[in-house]
Design a protein around this motif. Structure first.
Motif, PDB file in Angstrom:
ATOM      1  N   PRO A  37       0.766  -1.169   0.039  1.00 39.91           N
ATOM      2  CA  PRO A  37      -0.106  -0.129   0.216  1.00 39.91           C
ATOM      3  C   PRO A  37       0.768   1.291   0.212  1.00 39.91           C
ATOM      4  CG  PRO A  37      -0.697  -1.295   1.896  1.00 39.91           C
ATOM      5  CD  PRO A  37       0.458  -1.956   1.155  1.00 39.91           C
ATOM      6  N   ALA A  38       0.440   2.291  -0.586  1.00 39.28           N
ATOM      7  CA  ALA A  38       1.058   3.718  -0.664  1.00 39.28           C
ATOM      8  C   ALA A  38       0.551   4.507   0.473  1.00 39.28           C
ATOM      9  CB  ALA A  38       0.797   4.068  -1.999  1.00 39.28           C
ATOM     10  N   VAL A  39       1.521   5.293   0.985  1.00 44.92           N
ATOM     11  CA  VAL A  39       1.029   5.958   2.129  1.00 44.92           C
ATOM     12  C   VAL A  39       1.225   7.485   1.444  1.00 44.92           C
ATOM     13  CG1 VAL A  39       1.711   7.332   4.266  1.00 44.92           C
ATOM     14  CG2 VAL A  39       1.934   4.546   3.964  1.00 44.92           C
ATOM     15  N   LEU A  40       0.037   8.262   1.548  1.00 42.72           N
ATOM     16  CA  LEU A  40       0.043   9.694   1.019  1.00 42.72           C
ATOM     17  C   LEU A  40      -0.441  10.718   2.161  1.00 42.72           C
ATOM     18  CD1 LEU A  40      -2.030   8.760  -2.224  1.00 42.72           C
ATOM     19  CD2 LEU A  40       0.390   9.037  -2.108  1.00 42.72           C
ATOM     20  N   PHE A  41       0.517  11.844   1.826  1.00 43.47           N
ATOM     21  CA  PHE A  41       0.088  12.893   3.077  1.00 43.47           C
ATOM     22  C   PHE A  41      -0.452  14.064   2.085  1.00 43.47           C
ATOM     23  CE2 PHE A  41       3.580  10.682   4.685  1.00 43.47           C
ATOM     24  CZ  PHE A  41       3.113  10.545   6.060  1.00 43.47           C
TER      25      PHE A  41
END
Length: 182
Positions: free
Chosen positions: A110-114
């Motif tokens: 999974p990609a973590v986005l801010f």
């Protein structure tokens, strides 16, 4: 998951224990629009009115395609609400907002986005203890995360940058009431 738990603990510790107003929990009735699109947007919020002019909000949003195994995006944030002159009208700005994008095609992890959002709304208190809040939510108002939001638009069939929400929920008194302190 550990980072998100630590984020929630720190956010709760930063809140003053003697809040004068109330705590509210609400769901977004605007999520009903999900039945008409291939993408579901579900939102749950916890808000704490600290003073007459300031409050904190913790929204949790799930964006997912209806088909099993398709991408999903789970997002949470800490927002500050400003009520000018104590009016029910407010401006909400994200202080911290993080999301996890999973089940992407071609990606194993999974990609973590801010990201960031802002919203304007009006908070109606309906006796006995209900709250109704219409809001207009603008994603990435200062265009800092254009690439990330463009990617989200490519992944999901319906991912609007401006969205209307109608939060409905309950308010619980926390700390001293407004009339006690006066």
């Amino acid at each position: 998951m550990k980072k998100f738990t630590a984020f929630c603990i720190v956010a709760l510790c930063l809140m003053p224990l003697g809040a004068r107003e109330g705590l509210s929990v609400a769901i977004d009735l605007g999520s009903i629009e999900s039945f008409f699109f291939d993408t579901a947007h579900l939102r749950l919020e916890v808000a704490w009115d600290i003073t007459e002019e300031f409050g904190l909000r913790l929204p949790v949003t799930l964006t997912a395609e209806w088909l099993k195994g398709d991408p999903y995006y789970l997002e949470a944030g800490l927002f500050i609400d400003y009520y000018p002159l104590g009016w029910p009208f407010f401006l909400s700005l994200s202080l911290a907002q993080v999301g996890v994008l999973g089940n992407q095609r071609g990606e194993d992890d999974p990609a973590v986005l801010f990201l960031n959002e802002m919203a304007v709304g009006w908070k109606f208190s309906i006796p006995p203890g209900f709250v109704l809040t219409p809001m207009v939510i603008v994603r990435d108002p200062n265009r800092v995360f254009e690439g990330e939001y463009a990617e989200m638009g490519d992944i999901f069939t319906h991912f609007p940058m401006v969205r209307c929400a109608l939060l409905f929920g309950w308010t619980f008194p926390v700390g001293h009431s407004r009339t006690e302190g006066e």
